[in-house]
Each structure stands twice: as C-alpha cells, then as structure tokens.
Design a protein around this motif. Structure first.
Motif, PDB file in Angstrom:
ATOM      1  N   LEU A 306       0.814  -1.216   0.000  1.00  0.00           N
ATOM      2  CA  LEU A 306       0.000   0.000   0.000  1.00  0.00           C
ATOM      3  C   LEU A 306       0.850   1.270   0.000  1.00  0.00           C
ATOM      4  O   LEU A 306       0.604   2.179  -0.783  1.00  0.00           O
ATOM      5  N   GLN A 307       1.824   1.354   0.882  1.00  0.00           N
ATOM      6  CA  GLN A 307       2.589   2.592   1.038  1.00  0.00           C
ATOM      7  C   GLN A 307       3.718   2.629   0.009  1.00  0.00           C
ATOM      8  O   GLN A 307       4.904   2.601   0.328  1.00  0.00           O
ATOM      9  N   ARG A 308       3.304   2.730  -1.277  1.00  0.00           N
ATOM     10  CA  ARG A 308       4.285   2.717  -2.353  1.00  0.00           C
ATOM     11  C   ARG A 308       3.879   3.704  -3.434  1.00  0.00           C
ATOM     12  O   ARG A 308       2.737   4.185  -3.476  1.00  0.00           O
ATOM     13  N   LEU A 309       4.807   4.012  -4.312  1.00  0.00           N
ATOM     14  CA  LEU A 309       4.546   4.900  -5.432  1.00  0.00           C
ATOM     15  C   LEU A 309       3.397   4.345  -6.260  1.00  0.00           C
ATOM     16  O   LEU A 309       3.330   3.131  -6.518  1.00  0.00           O
ATOM     17  N   PRO A 310       2.454   5.191  -6.706  1.00  0.00           N
ATOM     18  CA  PRO A 310       1.223   4.688  -7.336  1.00  0.00           C
ATOM     19  C   PRO A 310       1.420   4.054  -8.698  1.00  0.00           C
ATOM     20  O   PRO A 310       0.524   3.341  -9.157  1.00  0.00           O
ATOM     21  N   HIS A 311       2.563   4.271  -9.317  1.00  0.00           N
ATOM     22  CA  HIS A 311       2.794   3.734 -10.661  1.00  0.00           C
ATOM     23  C   HIS A 311       3.745   2.549 -10.660  1.00  0.00           C
ATOM     24  O   HIS A 311       4.107   2.042 -11.720  1.00  0.00           O
ATOM     25  N   HIS A 312       4.146   2.067  -9.497  1.00  0.00           N
ATOM     26  CA  HIS A 312       5.346   1.241  -9.353  1.00  0.00           C
ATOM     27  C   HIS A 312       5.029  -0.184  -8.912  1.00  0.00           C
ATOM     28  O   HIS A 312       4.238  -0.413  -8.008  1.00  0.00           O
ATOM     29  N   ILE A 313       5.684  -1.153  -9.573  1.00  0.00           N
ATOM     30  CA  ILE A 313       5.673  -2.557  -9.155  1.00  0.00           C
ATOM     31  C   ILE A 313       7.120  -3.032  -9.113  1.00  0.00           C
ATOM     32  O   ILE A 313       7.895  -2.762 -10.041  1.00  0.00           O
ATOM     33  N   SER A 314       7.492  -3.719  -8.050  1.00  0.00           N
ATOM     34  CA  SER A 314       8.817  -4.351  -8.004  1.00  0.00           C
ATOM     35  C   SER A 314       8.635  -5.796  -7.573  1.00  0.00           C
ATOM     36  O   SER A 314       7.934  -6.083  -6.591  1.00  0.00           O
ATOM     37  N   LEU A 315       9.255  -6.682  -8.304  1.00  0.00           N
ATOM     38  CA  LEU A 315       9.076  -8.114  -8.104  1.00  0.00           C
ATOM     39  C   LEU A 315      10.415  -8.810  -7.975  1.00  0.00           C
ATOM     40  O   LEU A 315      11.427  -8.356  -8.534  1.00  0.00           O
ATOM     41  N   LEU A 316      10.427  -9.912  -7.240  1.00  0.00           N
ATOM     42  CA  LEU A 316      11.489 -10.898  -7.351  1.00  0.00           C
ATOM     43  C   LEU A 316      10.928 -12.021  -8.214  1.00  0.00           C
ATOM     44  O   LEU A 316       9.837 -12.527  -7.942  1.00  0.00           O
ATOM     45  N   VAL A 317      11.655 -12.363  -9.263  1.00  0.00           N
ATOM     46  CA  VAL A 317      11.136 -13.329 -10.239  1.00  0.00           C
ATOM     47  C   VAL A 317      12.032 -14.564 -10.243  1.00  0.00           C
ATOM     48  O   VAL A 317      13.259 -14.473 -10.368  1.00  0.00           O
ATOM     49  N   GLY A 318      11.391 -15.720 -10.092  1.00  0.00           N
ATOM     50  CA  GLY A 318      12.125 -16.975 -10.100  1.00  0.00           C
ATOM     51  C   GLY A 318      11.310 -18.070 -10.747  1.00  0.00           C
ATOM     52  O   GLY A 318      10.291 -17.821 -11.406  1.00  0.00           O
ATOM     53  N   THR A 319      11.753 -19.284 -10.559  1.00  0.00           N
ATOM     54  CA  THR A 319      11.016 -20.440 -11.050  1.00  0.00           C
ATOM     55  C   THR A 319       9.950 -20.808 -10.022  1.00  0.00           C
ATOM     56  O   THR A 319      10.051 -20.437  -8.843  1.00  0.00           O
ATOM     57  N   PRO A 320       8.925 -21.559 -10.426  1.00  0.00           N
ATOM     58  CA  PRO A 320       7.934 -22.017  -9.441  1.00  0.00           C
ATOM     59  C   PRO A 320       8.548 -22.886  -8.342  1.00  0.00           C
ATOM     60  O   PRO A 320       7.967 -23.023  -7.266  1.00  0.00           O
ATOM     61  N   GLN A 321       9.729 -23.455  -8.594  1.00  0.00           N
ATOM     62  CA  GLN A 321      10.391 -24.293  -7.588  1.00  0.00           C
ATOM     63  C   GLN A 321      11.239 -23.465  -6.620  1.00  0.00           C
ATOM     64  O   GLN A 321      11.865 -24.010  -5.711  1.00  0.00           O
ATOM     65  N   GLY A 322      11.277 -22.133  -6.811  1.00  0.00           N
ATOM     66  CA  GLY A 322      11.984 -21.283  -5.862  1.00  0.00           C
ATOM     67  C   GLY A 322      13.411 -20.967  -6.219  1.00  0.00           C
ATOM     68  O   GLY A 322      14.201 -20.566  -5.355  1.00  0.00           O
ATOM     69  N   GLU A 323      13.757 -21.097  -7.502  1.00  0.00           N
ATOM     70  CA  GLU A 323      15.100 -20.729  -7.948  1.00  0.00           C
ATOM     71  C   GLU A 323      15.060 -19.341  -8.578  1.00  0.00           C
ATOM     72  O   GLU A 323      14.257 -19.090  -9.488  1.00  0.00           O
ATOM     73  N   PRO A 324      15.900 -18.401  -8.137  1.00  0.00           N
ATOM     74  CA  PRO A 324      15.867 -17.055  -8.701  1.00  0.00           C
ATOM     75  C   PRO A 324      16.335 -17.024 -10.148  1.00  0.00           C
ATOM     76  O   PRO A 324      17.214 -17.793 -10.553  1.00  0.00           O
ATOM     77  N   LEU A 325      15.720 -16.138 -10.930  1.00  0.00           N
ATOM     78  CA  LEU A 325      16.127 -15.912 -12.319  1.00  0.00           C
ATOM     79  C   LEU A 325      16.867 -14.583 -12.416  1.00  0.00           C
ATOM     80  O   LEU A 325      16.656 -13.680 -11.598  1.00  0.00           O
ATOM     81  N   ASP A 326      17.721 -14.467 -13.402  1.00  0.00           N
ATOM     82  CA  ASP A 326      18.500 -13.247 -13.591  1.00  0.00           C
ATOM     83  C   ASP A 326      17.599 -12.126 -14.107  1.00  0.00           C
ATOM     84  O   ASP A 326      17.030 -12.216 -15.200  1.00  0.00           O
ATOM     85  N   GLY A 327      17.455 -11.049 -13.311  1.00  0.00           N
ATOM     86  CA  GLY A 327      16.574  -9.957 -13.689  1.00  0.00           C
ATOM     87  C   GLY A 327      16.960  -9.296 -14.993  1.00  0.00           C
ATOM     88  O   GLY A 327      16.101  -8.933 -15.801  1.00  0.00           O
ATOM     89  N   ARG A 328      18.247  -9.142 -15.239  1.00  0.00           N
ATOM     90  CA  ARG A 328      18.669  -8.461 -16.466  1.00  0.00           C
ATOM     91  C   ARG A 328      18.353  -9.296 -17.698  1.00  0.00           C
ATOM     92  O   ARG A 328      18.024  -8.760 -18.753  1.00  0.00           O
ATOM     93  N   ALA A 329      18.432 -10.612 -17.563  1.00  0.00           N
ATOM     94  CA  ALA A 329      18.052 -11.484 -18.684  1.00  0.00           C
ATOM     95  C   ALA A 329      16.558 -11.355 -18.974  1.00  0.00           C
ATOM     96  O   ALA A 329      16.139 -11.356 -20.134  1.00  0.00           O
ATOM     97  N   LEU A 330      15.752 -11.223 -17.926  1.00  0.00           N
ATOM     98  CA  LEU A 330      14.316 -11.034 -18.122  1.00  0.00           C
ATOM     99  C   LEU A 330      14.028  -9.700 -18.800  1.00  0.00           C
ATOM    100  O   LEU A 330      13.134  -9.611 -19.651  1.00  0.00           O
ATOM    101  N   VAL A 331      14.762  -8.663 -18.427  1.00  0.00           N
ATOM    102  CA  VAL A 331      14.593  -7.354 -19.070  1.00  0.00           C
ATOM    103  C   VAL A 331      14.871  -7.462 -20.557  1.00  0.00           C
ATOM    104  O   VAL A 331      14.116  -6.934 -21.395  1.00  0.00           O
ATOM    105  N   ARG A 332      15.942  -8.143 -20.922  1.00  0.00           N
ATOM    106  CA  ARG A 332      16.269  -8.292 -22.349  1.00  0.00           C
ATOM    107  C   ARG A 332      15.196  -9.089 -23.076  1.00  0.00           C
ATOM    108  O   ARG A 332      14.828  -8.768 -24.216  1.00  0.00           O
ATOM    109  N   GLY A 333      14.692 -10.149 -22.415  1.00  0.00           N
ATOM    110  CA  GLY A 333      13.645 -10.945 -23.043  1.00  0.00           C
ATOM    111  C   GLY A 333      12.370 -10.148 -23.257  1.00  0.00           C
ATOM    112  O   GLY A 333      11.736 -10.232 -24.317  1.00  0.00           O
ATOM    113  N   LEU A 334      11.956  -9.364 -22.268  1.00  0.00           N
ATOM    114  CA  LEU A 334      10.754  -8.539 -22.413  1.00  0.00           C
ATOM    115  C   LEU A 334      10.960  -7.453 -23.458  1.00  0.00           C
ATOM    116  O   LEU A 334      10.022  -7.083 -24.177  1.00  0.00           O
ATOM    117  N   ASN A 335      12.165  -6.943 -23.559  1.00  0.00           N
ATOM    118  CA  ASN A 335      12.435  -5.931 -24.580  1.00  0.00           C
ATOM    119  C   ASN A 335      12.213  -6.487 -25.979  1.00  0.00           C
ATOM    120  O   ASN A 335      11.685  -5.798 -26.864  1.00  0.00           O
TER     121      ASN A 335
END
Length: 411
Positions: A306-335
């Motif tokens: 609730l107490q956050r910037l109104p336009h902002h989402i920040s996530l930790l992204v990993g596998t469903p099994q709980g392994e973290p994924l590289d955020g920068r690789a995800l940025v490139r993929g979404l780009n």
C-alpha cells in the motif's frame, strides 16, 4: 557580393531514428516520455528566448522572464515561494548541492542517511565520511520503510543533516516524510529528501509539514533531461559548489539553460493540473497488473503493498520451484517482446553485484539479482500493459529454466 544564405538542411535527418512506440514503455521511474505541451513550450523558448538571462537588454529580459515564470511553476508544485528554487542540471546535482552546499564548508560533524538511498546521495555522503564526517545509516524494515524509532534514538545524539529518499526508485517504498520531518524539526536538524521519484506522482509539501530541502529532476515527470532543481529554505546557509557568476542567487554559477528550465516549468504545471486524476487511473491499472503477476508461480512483491509509489511494481522473479532468475536477462527478453522494464535503478545499469537496496531490506543473497521493476505512466496502453504478465511467463519459459507445465496454473 552575394548575400549569405544558410544551407537548407532536413530537420529530421535519416541518422535520427523514429521514436519507438511508448504504449509498452513501463520504465517511467528511469525516465518518462516528453509531454507534448513541454515539447511545444521548449520549441518556442528555443526560438524566442535564446538571450542570456543575465543580460539587461530586450533579448536577455525575454529569457529571464521565461525562466522566472518557470521558477514560479516549480515553486507552485511544492507549495513554496520562488526564492526557494535553485535550478540545477538534474537530481544528482541537486543532491550534491543539498549535501555539500550545507555541510562541506563546516567542521566535520554528523550526517544521517537512510539505508536505501540512491547512489546520487549515498556516494557523496560516503565521500564526506572519508573527509572526517561521522556518517550513519538509518535502518529500514523488510519493505524498505524507515525505522522511525531508530531515527528518534539517533537524533538524541545530534546531527547536522538527515537525508531520506522520498520514493525509493527500485522497490517503490513511499517514506512517511511528514513524520520524519516532525522528528527532525523536534531535534532542530535540517531534513533533505531526494524527491526525484515523487514529483508528478504524489502531492509534495515542504517546511513545517515536510523537508527543508527537496531534490527534483524534470525528466522523471515528462519534462526534459538536463534540468532539475534543489528547492531549499532560503534561510539555510547553502554555499555554491560551482563557482563563477552570481546566477541562481549566488547558489549555482553558470548561464541557465532557459529552454530546459521552461520545459521543467511546464512539466510542473501539467503535473499540478492533471497528476491527481492521471495517477488515480495509473494506480488502478498498476493494481490490476500486480494482482495478475502475483497469481503466477515464482513472482513475489518487494516493498509495501500500500505505502508505495502509485505507478510502481517491483518483483522478485524466479522459477515455481523457488530458484531465482537473472533480472537483467528477463529485461532483455521482455524488450524483445516490446516491453521496456528494468531490473533495478537505471543509474546502476552495468554494475555487477547484489542490489544494496535489497540487501538493506534483508532479501536473501541469491534473490538480490532477480529484481524486476515495472513503472507505468499515463502514456501506456491498458490493453498492451495487461499482456505483460503472460509475456513474462513466455520469457521465463524461453529461459530454459521454467517448464510450460510449471506455469500452467497461471495461464
């Protein structure tokens, strides 16, 4: 003698690429598209207000008048008189001017900053520490919110300045500036806030109900790059960091870039007129997008709900099994899929290592590089943006670390 004529040139040469589509641009915390009214005002200023605003002839007066109108517009955004406003080259310089302008010429004393500051404040503070100042950090909780009780205890020992970032750019945390201001003023300590992420998003107040000094950067709220402001109580003894002429009431030497300043003024006026309604719409879209993201295995919110910037989402992204994924690789993929997002503060791009902000919040080390930041604005397409979660699922599958069956429950 033949009269001199200027060669005819194409104002949009082929070497300048066309502006990409902004409907999927979800990195507003890094920089926002230029507002059409800002672009128009700057074009007029470039053609009509090109004189030196320090000159006393007509051309200089036109530039000076345009600049002072902009100063009034910036002051109105934060509810102060125009003599509080010192124009700078951006938020970084404003932070330096606040910190070093107030402290660098004093005998070494005590400086308090939050544990989640932007590098534009953390690094000059560290430099003062190396010069003999006692630098202390104010702790935050697991959502990045300042520990007010710890601040109260620290201030019992006295301090020369407290600086707390108003809206954390990486995880979106909105700090309780009024409460922090009350504590600082009770102890008679000046309070500065890096408000670069706040302008155009939430109402700003200064003085008794807010900071004594506030840093702004125009390009974060649909103004131009290369201009910002330090808004500061004129009663504070602020010494210039740039020496030369007596511009900006002696606080910042150098001929002012009038067209950029005009653009910042218009961006402030637009924000004052439309930000409340626009951010309400953006906030509703953000909430729908966040709800969809959190339904999907392997995505976790960082920062407060609730107490956050109104336009902002920040996530930790990993596998469903709980392994973290590289955020920068995800940025490139979404780009590649037409979405512009980030994996943290744009100013930290290219740096390796764990996020200092996530570290301060107690996020486990394996997850500190899996952050993904989505920051919206009035320019995005609702239909387009709501496709982002399913697109992110596809990017995760294509990473080779997530199987389609793992994500089936979310599709």
């Amino acid at each position: 003698m033949q009269p001199h004529t200027e060669p005819q040139t194409d104002p949009t040469p082929a070497s300048v690429p066309a502006s990409p589509d902004v409907t999927g641009y979800c990195d507003g915390s890094a920089s926002a598209p230029l507002h059409a009214a800002v672009a128009t005002a700057m074009d007029v200023a470039q053609r009509q207000c090109w004189g030196n605003p320090s000159s006393i002839h007509t051309h200089g007066s036109m530039a000076a008048e345009a600049m002072e109108r902009a100063r009034l517009q910036v002051a109105a955004l934060v509810g102060v008189s125009p003599d509080w406003v010192t124009f700078t080259s951006g938020g970084t310089e404003a932070n330096h001017l606040a910190l070093e302008g107030l402290l660098a010429d004093r005998p070494a004393g005590r400086l308090l900053i939050s544990a989640v500051e932007h590098p534009a404040m953390a690094l000059p503070a560290r430099r003062l520490g190396q010069a003999g100042w006692k630098l202390e950090t104010i702790p935050v909780d697991g959502e990045g919110l300042l520990d007010l009780q710890a601040l109260e205890v620290q201030l019992r020992q006295g301090a020369d300045l407290v600086s707390v970032i108003g809206g954390q750019s990486e995880v979106g945390t909105l700090q309780p500036l009024a409460a922090i201001s009350d504590i600082c003023h009770h102890h008679a300590v000046p309070f500065h806030s890096d408000a670069v992420q706040l302008a155009g998003k939430v109402p700003l107040a200064m003085g008794r109900q807010g900071p004594d000094l506030l840093s702004l950067s125009a390009h974060k709220f649909m103004g131009p790059k290369g201009v910002g402001a330090l808004v500061a109580d004129p009663a504070l003894p602020l010494s210039p960091r740039l020496l030369g002429g007596s511009q900006e009431a002696g606080r910042r030497a150098g001929t002012q870039p009038v067209p950029l300043i005009v653009g910042m003024g218009v961006a402030c006026a637009v924000s004052l007129d439309t930000a409340s309604e626009a951010m309400e719409r953006v906030g509703q879209l953000r909430d729908r997008l966040l709800e969809d993201c959190l339904k999907r295995p392997g995505m976790t919110l960082t920062g407060p709900r609730l107490q956050r910037l109104p336009h902002h989402i920040s996530l930790l992204v990993g596998t469903p099994q709980g392994e973290p994924l590289d955020g920068r690789a995800l940025v490139r993929g979404l780009n590649r899929e037409g979405f512009s997002v980030s994996s943290g503060s744009a100013c930290a791009a290219g740096q390796s290592g764990d996020s200092p902000v996530l570290t301060a919040m107690g996020i486990p080390s394996p997850w500190r590089r899996s952050g993904l930041r989505i920051s919206l604005g009035p320019w995005v397409s609702e239909t387009r943006v709501l496709q982002l979660p399913s697109t992110l699922d596809r990017v995760r599958r294509e990473s080779g670390l997530v199987r389609a069956t793992d994500l089936r429950a979310s599709s």
